[in-house]
Scaffold this active site. Structure first.
Site, PDB file in Angstrom:
ATOM      1  N   THR A 133      57.945  30.249  23.557  1.00  0.00           N
ATOM      2  CA  THR A 133      59.233  30.872  24.092  1.00  0.00           C
ATOM      3  C   THR A 133      60.367  29.874  24.189  1.00  0.00           C
ATOM      4  OG1 THR A 133      60.253  31.784  26.111  1.00  0.00           O
ATOM      5  CG2 THR A 133      58.370  30.159  26.155  1.00  0.00           C
ATOM      6  N   ASP A 134      61.505  30.456  24.110  1.00  0.00           N
ATOM      7  CA  ASP A 134      62.813  29.447  24.153  1.00  0.00           C
ATOM      8  C   ASP A 134      62.953  29.010  25.584  1.00  0.00           C
ATOM      9  OD1 ASP A 134      63.531  31.877  25.484  1.00  0.00           O
ATOM     10  OD2 ASP A 134      65.440  32.336  24.419  1.00  0.00           O
ATOM     11  N   GLU A 135      62.206  29.521  26.575  1.00  0.00           N
ATOM     12  CA  GLU A 135      62.317  29.198  27.950  1.00  0.00           C
ATOM     13  C   GLU A 135      61.982  27.610  28.164  1.00  0.00           C
ATOM     14  OE1 GLU A 135      61.623  31.932  30.881  1.00  0.00           O
ATOM     15  OE2 GLU A 135      61.537  33.784  29.603  1.00  0.00           O
ATOM     16  N   TYR A 159      56.132  29.400  34.644  1.00  0.00           N
ATOM     17  CA  TYR A 159      55.647  30.019  33.513  1.00  0.00           C
ATOM     18  C   TYR A 159      56.099  28.951  32.317  1.00  0.00           C
ATOM     19  CZ  TYR A 159      56.923  32.615  29.136  1.00  0.00           C
ATOM     20  OH  TYR A 159      56.941  33.163  27.705  1.00  0.00           O
ATOM     21  N   LYS A 163      53.921  27.011  29.443  1.00  0.00           N
ATOM     22  CA  LYS A 163      54.144  27.007  27.875  1.00  0.00           C
ATOM     23  C   LYS A 163      54.600  25.894  27.414  1.00  0.00           C
ATOM     24  CE  LYS A 163      53.834  30.018  25.429  1.00  0.00           C
ATOM     25  NZ  LYS A 163      52.826  30.402  24.665  1.00  0.00           N
TER      26      LYS A 163
END
Length: 356
Positions: A133-135, A159, A163
């Site tokens: 993810t970009d997060e 989260y 990741k």
């Protein structure tokens, strides 16, 4: 030749499996734990298709994963399996550590053991594609350039931290053991089979039910929106031609504020299924207390993927969001089936404490 897809009954994973089998004869072994977000109904059209083998299980089960790799002589693994909801990670971070960190570790260990036993041709042809993810990159200010693959990791939620840990493990297994890996970091996905806890499907369902459309804070949090089938096409391209050890950002080139997204949804619903009283669904928009530590902006620079592998999204936000609304209107039975007691309990827990 066979793919192992983990998390293939979830939102993005099931779209990938469906699209893959619509375009390839290569079989798929689909491993999914079937947590609340994993839904066999997503795969109903594959019933009786001998190219699709579904196995209920956990990526953290080393023995199961290794047995599947050996039994089906897997030539590539596409790893979607993850806990992925920021709000849930705030309320209960341990599940995210178990799946995204420990689960990823055990998956990597099983793959390493299998890959180590292949002949040289098998080793060189094998791939693990890890979907992230970009997060993991943190938050951007309005004037900042979009995230590039070289951006420093600065995760801000349990989260995204979990990741980021999985991304680092994948990188380490390549550099330490030579495991042939690829990593993709995507922006916010939307489209068919999206579990209705996320912004777009939640607002579609709340609008139709006459419920408030909850907007966190001022609604000006900006995300890059990527139609899920575009994401799947990008993964197929990276799996086919990506350079081992590389990271590829996948984005839709569609930066939108959350409030603007919901207003577009309301306008499409006004057109396709108007309210009985003739008013706009936008009147149901309600502002609620913001999420703790809410990242202000994400944006993806997907230029590397276009330059090196020739991929770019086929859908604009306008075309993709209309297809999404049309899908939800046409598949209300699917929506009602996934809106279980657990789902309702979660909504009560997350939103009841947020005063409008």
């Amino acid at each position: 030749m066979t793919l192992l897809v983990t998390g293939g009954a979830g939102f993005i994973g099931s779209n990938f499996v469906l699209d893959w089998l619509a375009q390839h004869d290569e079989a798929v072994v689909n491993l999914d734990k079937l947590t609340y977000a994993g839904n066999p109904e997503n795969l109903a059209t594959l019933q009786g298709d001998g190219r699709h083998v579904f196995v209920r299980g956990d990526i953290g089960d080393y023995g199961l994963v290794l047995d599947l790799l050996k039994q089906y002589q897997i030539r590539a693994v596409v790893n979607f399996a993850a806990e992925s909801h920021v709000d849930r990670s705030i309320h209960g971070p341990e599940d995210f550590i178990q799946t995204n960190v420990l689960g990823s570790f055990r998956l990597l260990e099983a793959i390493r053991a299998y890959w180590g036993g292949l002949d040289e041709a098998g080793k060189s042809g094998f791939r693990l594609l890890h979907v992230s993810t970009d997060e993991v990159y943190g938050s951007l200010e309005k004037i900042d350039p979009p995230f590039a693959e070289t951006n420093q990791y600065q995760p801000n939620s349990p989260y995204s931290a979990s990741k980021a840990a999985s991304d680092h493990l994948v990188r380490a297994y390549h550099h330490t053991y030579g495991l042939p890996v690829l990593t993709t970091n995507c922006s916010n996905n939307y489209g068919p089979y999206h579990f209705p806890e996320k912004l777009i499907p939640l607002c579609i369902q709340n609008a139709l039910a006459g419920k408030p459309l909850p907007i966190y804070g001022d609604g000006q949090q900006i995300r890059d929106w990527l139609y899920v089938k575009d994401h799947c096409s990008a993964i197929r391209r990276v799996l086919a031609a990506g350079k081992v050890g590389e990271v590829y950002n996948v984005g839709g080139w569609n930066e939108k504020a959350n409030l603007d997204v919901v207003n577009v949804l309301c306008a499409i619903l006004d057109e396709l299924q108007a309210r009985a009283d003739g008013k706009s669904y936008a009147e149901q928009i309600t502002y609620v207390t913001d999420r703790p530590g809410h990242d202000r902006r994400y944006a993806i620079d997907a230029g590397k993927l276009e330059r090196e592998l020739g991929w770019k999204p086929a859908e604009s936000f306008e075309t993709g969001i209309r297809k999404t609304v049309e899908w939800y209107l046409a598949n209300q039975d699917w929506v009602q089936n996934v809106m279980s007691g657990e789902y309702q309990s979660w909504l009560d827990k997350n939103y009841a404490e947020r005063q409008a």
